[in-house]
Design an enzyme around this catalytic site. Structure first.
Site, PDB file in Angstrom:
ATOM      1  N   GLY A  20      44.364  42.069  39.924  1.00  7.18           N
ATOM      2  CA  GLY A  20      44.802  42.723  38.684  1.00  7.18           C
ATOM      3  C   GLY A  20      44.075  42.216  37.444  1.00  7.18           C
ATOM      4  O   GLY A  20      44.379  42.624  36.321  1.00  7.18           O
ATOM      5  N   ASP A  33      33.328  46.142  43.431  1.00 10.66           N
ATOM      6  CA  ASP A  33      34.130  47.147  42.722  1.00 10.66           C
ATOM      7  C   ASP A  33      33.294  48.354  42.293  1.00 10.66           C
ATOM      8  O   ASP A  33      33.561  48.955  41.252  1.00 10.66           O
ATOM      9  CB  ASP A  33      34.820  46.539  41.480  1.00 10.66           C
ATOM     10  CG  ASP A  33      35.580  45.287  41.834  1.00 10.66           C
ATOM     11  OD1 ASP A  33      36.278  45.318  42.851  1.00 10.66           O
ATOM     12  OD2 ASP A  33      35.450  44.279  41.110  1.00 10.66           O
ATOM     13  N   LYS A  39      33.212  51.672  46.498  1.00 15.64           N
ATOM     14  CA  LYS A  39      32.745  51.892  47.877  1.00 15.64           C
ATOM     15  C   LYS A  39      33.772  52.667  48.698  1.00 15.64           C
ATOM     16  O   LYS A  39      33.414  53.510  49.512  1.00 15.64           O
ATOM     17  CB  LYS A  39      32.458  50.542  48.554  1.00 15.64           C
ATOM     18  CG  LYS A  39      31.309  49.785  47.915  1.00 15.64           C
ATOM     19  CD  LYS A  39      31.050  48.472  48.624  1.00 15.64           C
ATOM     20  CE  LYS A  39      32.088  47.416  48.335  1.00 15.64           C
ATOM     21  NZ  LYS A  39      32.122  46.925  46.945  1.00 15.64           N
ATOM     22  N   PRO A  58      41.473  41.818  34.411  1.00 18.94           N
ATOM     23  CA  PRO A  58      40.576  42.765  33.742  1.00 18.94           C
ATOM     24  C   PRO A  58      39.136  42.448  34.119  1.00 18.94           C
ATOM     25  O   PRO A  58      38.743  41.282  34.202  1.00 18.94           O
ATOM     26  CB  PRO A  58      40.807  42.496  32.245  1.00 18.94           C
ATOM     27  CG  PRO A  58      41.627  41.274  32.151  1.00 18.94           C
ATOM     28  CD  PRO A  58      42.198  40.948  33.489  1.00 18.94           C
ATOM     29  N   GLY A 106      39.468  44.486  48.155  1.00 18.68           N
ATOM     30  CA  GLY A 106      40.630  45.367  48.106  1.00 18.68           C
ATOM     31  C   GLY A 106      40.189  46.750  47.741  1.00 18.68           C
ATOM     32  O   GLY A 106      39.472  46.916  46.770  1.00 18.68           O
ATOM     33  N   HIS A 107      40.537  47.716  48.561  1.00 17.76           N
ATOM     34  CA  HIS A 107      40.313  49.068  48.053  1.00 17.76           C
ATOM     35  C   HIS A 107      41.568  49.909  48.180  1.00 17.76           C
ATOM     36  O   HIS A 107      42.368  49.748  49.083  1.00 17.76           O
ATOM     37  CB  HIS A 107      39.067  49.759  48.596  1.00 17.76           C
ATOM     38  CG  HIS A 107      38.869  49.638  50.047  1.00 17.76           C
ATOM     39  ND1 HIS A 107      37.802  49.004  50.590  1.00 17.76           N
ATOM     40  CD2 HIS A 107      39.622  50.075  51.048  1.00 17.76           C
ATOM     41  CE1 HIS A 107      37.914  49.058  51.886  1.00 17.76           C
ATOM     42  NE2 HIS A 107      38.998  49.695  52.194  1.00 17.76           N
ATOM     43  N   GLN A 141      32.753  43.302  48.560  1.00 11.54           N
ATOM     44  CA  GLN A 141      32.078  42.685  47.396  1.00 11.54           C
ATOM     45  C   GLN A 141      30.751  43.391  47.109  1.00 11.54           C
ATOM     46  O   GLN A 141      30.661  44.584  47.320  1.00 11.54           O
ATOM     47  CB  GLN A 141      31.890  41.175  47.598  1.00 11.54           C
ATOM     48  CG  GLN A 141      33.184  40.380  47.561  1.00 11.54           C
ATOM     49  CD  GLN A 141      33.857  40.238  48.903  1.00 11.54           C
ATOM     50  OE1 GLN A 141      33.201  39.990  49.883  1.00 11.54           O
ATOM     51  NE2 GLN A 141      35.168  40.366  48.948  1.00 11.54           N
TER      52      GLN A 141
HETATM   53  P1  IMP Z   1      36.195  34.433  46.388  1.00 14.90           P
HETATM   54  O1  IMP Z   1      35.497  35.458  47.217  1.00 14.90           O
HETATM   55  O2  IMP Z   1      37.702  34.649  46.318  1.00 14.90           O
HETATM   56  O3  IMP Z   1      35.831  33.046  46.764  1.00 14.90           O
HETATM   57  O4  IMP Z   1      35.687  34.626  44.875  1.00 14.90           O
HETATM   58  C1  IMP Z   1      34.346  34.348  44.508  1.00 14.90           C
HETATM   59  C2  IMP Z   1      33.846  35.331  43.465  1.00 14.90           C
HETATM   60  O5  IMP Z   1      33.760  36.631  44.044  1.00 14.90           O
HETATM   61  C3  IMP Z   1      34.767  35.496  42.257  1.00 14.90           C
HETATM   62  O6  IMP Z   1      33.960  35.774  41.130  1.00 14.90           O
HETATM   63  C4  IMP Z   1      35.582  36.728  42.603  1.00 14.90           C
HETATM   64  O7  IMP Z   1      36.090  37.374  41.447  1.00 14.90           O
HETATM   65  C5  IMP Z   1      34.534  37.553  43.280  1.00 14.90           C
HETATM   66  N1  IMP Z   1      35.087  38.539  44.227  1.00 14.90           N
HETATM   67  C6  IMP Z   1      35.572  38.307  45.450  1.00 14.90           C
HETATM   68  N2  IMP Z   1      35.961  39.467  46.038  1.00 14.90           N
HETATM   69  C7  IMP Z   1      35.688  40.446  45.151  1.00 14.90           C
HETATM   70  C8  IMP Z   1      35.812  41.882  45.190  1.00 14.90           C
HETATM   71  O8  IMP Z   1      36.256  42.490  46.178  1.00 14.90           O
HETATM   72  N3  IMP Z   1      35.400  42.548  44.069  1.00 14.90           N
HETATM   73  C9  IMP Z   1      34.860  41.909  42.995  1.00 14.90           C
HETATM   74  N4  IMP Z   1      34.722  40.585  42.932  1.00 14.90           N
HETATM   75  C10 IMP Z   1      35.118  39.861  44.000  1.00 14.90           C
END
Ligand code: IMP
Length: 440
Positions: free
Chosen positions: A311, A23, A26, A313, A50-51, A233
């Site tokens: 969504g 987040d 990017k 926080p 997600g962007h 990520q």
């Molecule tokens: P997973 O990728 O759904 O298995 O989640 C593993 C960890 O990565 C969790 O802490 C999620 O909140 C975090 N995470 C996964 N994708 C994102 C992202 O695009 N942005 C921020 N955190 C992410």
């Protein structure tokens, strides 16, 4: 920046990575870099990312399709390192096509990418529910971990199967195995009947996009075309170099771009790291500079720090130079893009974490052990803040001195110059630094 290649100008191959816990903004930097890019490539992760992209007066949250899809001259690849939920991708394609943007011939799905199927989602959500407080990862529940688990177990189904007549039979065999696994965990297997029809439709729609994308990309390189590898990520969510086990299941760091796309390391020209001017994370796990107070709340509200995918926080805190140095080192960052500087307006003083203190020891690198990291206390430097909006700034020389000193300190602490600065949400609020680096 271009170079001569076989007697003609060739464009750059750039990897763009998140330097914190995701987040970092990017999407916006990708948009700015896209002018010189023929291909945008996702190389890891899945629909957990997600962007938000604004196009034609509408807002889209893209989870799997690279944002380059909205530029007609750009082709997009979902690489072999990505795990792809066919239902989610099918839906996203329909939404993009509804705007009149063509997808066929512009979006390619690697034949080697693994599929995320409904039983992966069920397992992801069920396992999180069963874990005790303190053990939960806080996943996005998109089935990402279980899909990579099947990949490593060699029981996954890859995108090439979408084109095969026995696709549903392959899925049935794996669903039965997974139903056993779910029952052993005391979870309810989701009946295949409830999703077989949409899956059949998705397979039909996606089959024409399936391609040997490693060959497409290497051919593009031979023609001197520009490629942007879009990391999802961030470094601290990387399965090897992040705050394990509170990480995602793929290599979000720059090295992942090669294994996740089939492009060799020596074909990459540069790595750009995206850093937010403060730190956020979603999900569980250690976060030494977290602010559980008014300042944290203020960063969340002013920075609109709510997850694009879930969504939720986001947890907010001060800038962590230990994390940023780690990211610079692991990714080999050549240039930073620093985002959301405007969110710090009006905070005085501003703090930067320069090291950790743990069990009486000074720590300068990110610990491997998350339990140890959770006990780390930040060692802060204080820097003066600034008043007034910087959102109209279009040249670094127009920034208040305090903002320049803050950025300069980030460069000193990480050893990497800043190449771009973002001072507001709009595309125009991105300031390139040419030459890179903050002059004081
Ligand atoms: P997973 O990728 O759904 O298995 O989640 C593993 C960890 O990565 C969790 O802490 C999620 O909140 C975090 N995470 C996964 N994708 C994102 C992202 O695009 N942005 C921020 N955190 C992410």
């Amino acid at each position: 920046m271009n170079e001569l290649h076989l007697g003609r100008v060739r464009k750059l191959r750039t990897v763009l990575v998140g330097a914190q816990w995701g987040d970092e903004g990017k999407g916006k930097i990708i948009d700015v870099l896209s002018d010189d890019v023929d291909w945008v490539v996702r190389y890891q992760g899945g629909a957990n990312a997600g962007h938000t992209v604004e196009f034609g007066g509408r807002r889209f949250v893209l989870h799997l399709i690279p944002s380059g899809i909205f530029r007609l001259s750009t082709r997009c690849v979902i690489g072999n390192g990505v795990v792809v939920d066919p239902l989610a991708l099918h839906q996203e394609i329909q939404e993009v096509q509804a705007t009149g943007i063509p997808v066929q011939g512009r979006l390619f799905l690697s034949d080697r990418a693994h599929l995320v199927l409904p039983y992966h989602r069920a397992f992801d959500a069920g396992r999180e529910r069963m874990l005790a407080e303190g053990e939960r990862i806080g996943t996005t529940q998109r089935g990402i971990g279980p899909a990579y688990m099947d990949k490593a177990m060699r029981t996954g189904i890859r995108a090439c199967a979408l084109c095969q007549p026995d696709f549903l039979e392959q899925v049935r065999v794996r669903w039965e195995e997974s139903a056993d696994r779910l029952r052993r965990f005391g979870l309810d297997p989701v009946g295949m009947d409830s999703w077989v029809e949409p899956l059949t439709q998705a397979a039909r729609a996606l089959a024409p996009l399936v391609a040997d994308t490693a060959t497409l990309l290497n051919d593009a390189i031979a023609r001197g075309e520009g490629i942007l590898f879009e990391g999802a990520q961030g470094t601290m969510l990387d399965v090897d170099f992040g705050s394990y086990p509170f990480v995602t299941s793929s290599n979000a760091t720059a090295g992942g771009a090669c294994v996740g796309s089939g492009v060799p390391p020596h074909r990459i020209d540069r790595v750009i790291g995206v850093l937010k001017a403060y730190t956020t994370r979603v999900g569980e796990g250690p976060f030494p500079t977290e602010l559980v107070n008014d300042i944290g709340q203020r960063l969340r509200e002013v920075g609109r720090e709510y997850g694009a995918t879930t969504g939720r926080p986001r947890r907010c805190g001060w800038f962590d130079a230990v994390v940023a140095r780690h990211a610079a080192r692991i990714n080999g960052v050549d240039l930073w893009a620093v985002t959301k500087l405007d969110v710090l307006e009006g905070l005085d003083p501003i703090r930067i974490c320069v090291a950790y203190e743990c069990d009486g020891e000074r720590v300068h690198t990110v610990p491997a052990d998350s339990r140890w990291m959770a006990r780390c206390r930040p060692v802060y430097e204080e820097w003066p803040g600034w008043r007034g909006s910087i959102r109209e700034v279009r040249n670094v020389s127009e920034l208040p001195n305090a903002a320049r000193r803050y950025l300069r300190r980030i460069e000193e602490l990480t050893g990497v110059p800043i190449g771009w600065l973002s001072v507001g949400p709009g595309r125009e609020a991105t300031v390139p630094l040419d030459p890179p680096g903050i002059g004081l």
